[in-house]
Design an enzyme around this catalytic site. Sequence first.
Site, mmCIF file in Angstrom:
data_model
loop_
_atom_site.group_PDB
_atom_site.id
_atom_site.type_symbol
_atom_site.label_atom_id
_atom_site.label_comp_id
_atom_site.label_asym_id
_atom_site.label_seq_id
_atom_site.Cartn_x
_atom_site.Cartn_y
_atom_site.Cartn_z
ATOM 1 N N ASP A 42 0.761 -1.000 0.100
ATOM 2 C CA ASP A 42 -0.080 -0.112 -0.012
ATOM 3 C C ASP A 42 1.035 1.322 0.048
ATOM 4 O O ASP A 42 1.595 1.336 0.947
ATOM 5 C CB ASP A 42 -0.924 0.165 1.212
ATOM 6 N N ASP A 108 -2.893 14.167 -18.622
ATOM 7 C CA ASP A 108 -3.109 15.427 -19.349
ATOM 8 C C ASP A 108 -4.081 16.346 -18.581
ATOM 9 O O ASP A 108 -4.200 17.611 -18.776
ATOM 10 C CB ASP A 108 -4.273 14.914 -20.464
ATOM 11 N N TYR A 130 -8.202 15.946 -8.948
ATOM 12 C CA TYR A 130 -7.339 14.935 -9.704
ATOM 13 C C TYR A 130 -6.087 15.514 -10.171
ATOM 14 O O TYR A 130 -4.930 14.977 -9.873
ATOM 15 C CB TYR A 130 -8.185 14.190 -10.568
HETATM 16 N N1 LIG Z 1 -7.180 5.924 -16.641
HETATM 17 C C1 LIG Z 1 -6.857 6.915 -17.584
HETATM 18 O O1 LIG Z 1 -7.726 7.658 -18.413
HETATM 19 C C2 LIG Z 1 -5.447 7.815 -17.325
HETATM 20 C C3 LIG Z 1 -5.130 8.780 -18.034
HETATM 21 C C4 LIG Z 1 -3.870 9.401 -17.802
HETATM 22 C C5 LIG Z 1 -2.935 9.021 -16.804
HETATM 23 N N2 LIG Z 1 -3.407 7.834 -16.123
HETATM 24 C C6 LIG Z 1 -2.662 7.641 -14.743
HETATM 25 O O2 LIG Z 1 -2.138 6.204 -15.302
HETATM 26 C C7 LIG Z 1 -1.935 5.364 -14.070
HETATM 27 C C8 LIG Z 1 -2.667 4.286 -14.310
HETATM 28 O O3 LIG Z 1 -3.956 4.460 -14.529
HETATM 29 P P1 LIG Z 1 -5.171 3.193 -14.617
HETATM 30 O O4 LIG Z 1 -6.175 3.856 -15.350
HETATM 31 O O5 LIG Z 1 -4.327 2.024 -14.829
HETATM 32 O O6 LIG Z 1 -5.644 3.424 -13.208
HETATM 33 P P2 LIG Z 1 -6.562 2.032 -12.239
HETATM 34 O O7 LIG Z 1 -7.090 1.202 -13.334
HETATM 35 O O8 LIG Z 1 -7.676 3.035 -11.607
HETATM 36 O O9 LIG Z 1 -5.540 1.477 -11.310
HETATM 37 C C9 LIG Z 1 -4.950 2.207 -10.329
HETATM 38 C C10 LIG Z 1 -4.289 1.368 -9.270
HETATM 39 O O10 LIG Z 1 -3.884 1.799 -8.312
HETATM 40 C C11 LIG Z 1 -4.060 1.086 -7.081
HETATM 41 N N3 LIG Z 1 -4.277 1.673 -6.232
HETATM 42 C C12 LIG Z 1 -4.859 2.535 -5.632
HETATM 43 N N4 LIG Z 1 -4.596 3.245 -4.035
HETATM 44 C C13 LIG Z 1 -3.435 2.555 -4.000
HETATM 45 C C14 LIG Z 1 -2.737 2.459 -2.811
HETATM 46 N N5 LIG Z 1 -2.952 2.897 -1.362
HETATM 47 N N6 LIG Z 1 -1.640 1.576 -2.802
HETATM 48 C C15 LIG Z 1 -1.347 0.787 -3.950
HETATM 49 N N7 LIG Z 1 -2.205 0.826 -4.831
HETATM 50 C C16 LIG Z 1 -3.107 1.626 -5.019
HETATM 51 C C17 LIG Z 1 -5.644 0.383 -7.405
HETATM 52 O O11 LIG Z 1 -5.509 -0.778 -6.743
HETATM 53 P P3 LIG Z 1 -6.746 -1.490 -6.280
HETATM 54 O O12 LIG Z 1 -7.282 -2.081 -7.549
HETATM 55 O O13 LIG Z 1 -6.481 -2.329 -5.107
HETATM 56 O O14 LIG Z 1 -7.740 -0.366 -5.835
HETATM 57 C C18 LIG Z 1 -5.314 0.040 -8.788
HETATM 58 O O15 LIG Z 1 -4.548 -1.148 -8.963
HETATM 59 C C19 LIG Z 1 -2.450 6.239 -12.958
HETATM 60 O O16 LIG Z 1 -1.218 7.088 -12.306
HETATM 61 C C20 LIG Z 1 -3.275 7.272 -13.706
HETATM 62 O O17 LIG Z 1 -3.224 8.635 -12.705
HETATM 63 C C21 LIG Z 1 -4.664 7.443 -16.260
#
Ligand SMILES: NC(=O)c1ccc[n+]([C@@H]2O[C@H](COP(=O)([O-])OP(=O)(O)OC[C@H]3O[C@@H](n4cnc5c(N)ncnc54)[C@H](OP(=O)(O)O)[C@@H]3O)[C@@H](O)[C@H]2O)c1
Length: 288
Positions: A42, A108, A130
Amino acid sequence: MKVLITGSDGLLGMKLVKYFEEHFETIPTYQTKINESSIKMDITLKDEVETVIRKIQPNIIVHCAAMTNVDECETNKKQAELVNVTGTKNIAELACENGCKLVYLSTDYIFDGLKGYYKETDIPNPISYYGKSKLKGEEAVKNICKDFIIARSSVLYGWHPVRLNYVTWIISELKKGNKINIVTDQFNSPTLNDNLCEMLLKLIENNQIGIFNTTGGERISRFDFAIKISDIFGLNRNLINPITADQLSWKAKRPKDTSLDTTKIAKFIKPLNIAEGLNRLKNEIEKM
Ligand SMILES: NC(=O)c1ccc[n+]([C@@H]2O[C@H](COP(=O)([O-])OP(=O)(O)OC[C@H]3O[C@@H](n4cnc5c(N)ncnc54)[C@H](OP(=O)(O)O)[C@@H]3O)[C@@H](O)[C@H]2O)c1
């Protein structure tokens, strides 16, 4: 080369683990223990982060974990600060102390969306919590680490066994025959998760340091993107109803145009355009 990944069951993390396993010794970590052999880390618990990183001694950490729900970040700022800022500081401090490279996933949404086609050198000005918390994460990484990559992405999509994203949600709704309202006045650079994995690999292989826009290569409105999704997946585009953002009552403000300029990353690898990304996803789903 040992690579430790945070957020390994997320949309990016899960794909990244599979993808990086072919190139590196890859160690996935999770917020909660998912099976006997998995590693719980975590990111908000500094002691836990310290214990895991000291034990594993990775050469590289790819930090994907984040609180990513934009509206939840707005209504629960304390939790967003804890995960996206304190959690990132914990990772950055331990990466620095253990001499490893840190790859931080950013967004972005650090921009206000008034301009579009943002370059890596443009000044951020987030309008949602965010975006603010992710920008504070970027600042922590820059202040604490010397060997870092900040990879800014946008509207991530792809296959995930459990969670829906923009593309898989639209496919699911249209397949059910549901009408959906989609905004015509919000623009981004949608990114296939596989393509983002390839970009991160290229940057690591080429020993890059600094900020990179790592998105798909095409700017598009949410509405036009939805139409392309319906056409490529053979679904009914008449179910997609165009609306404008002021007709919706989101908790967090959305920037109008946060498309990113991909000239810098294109020197290493070609970012996929919308049709290329969607067709790759379609092939992946058809093979299952
Ligand atoms: N999704 C988008 O459209 C987008 C766009 C631009 C940038 N990003 C960035 O890209 C990255 C990946 O995004 P994603 O879409 O793959 O995100 P996601 O599917 O929401 O996954 C986020 C992950 O973070 C984990 N997490 C949350 N709190 C945590 C904690 N306290 N300790 C350890 N793990 C924790 C979650 O675990 P649980 O499953 O256990 O909750 C999940 O595995 C992020 O940094 C995000 O800001 C995403």
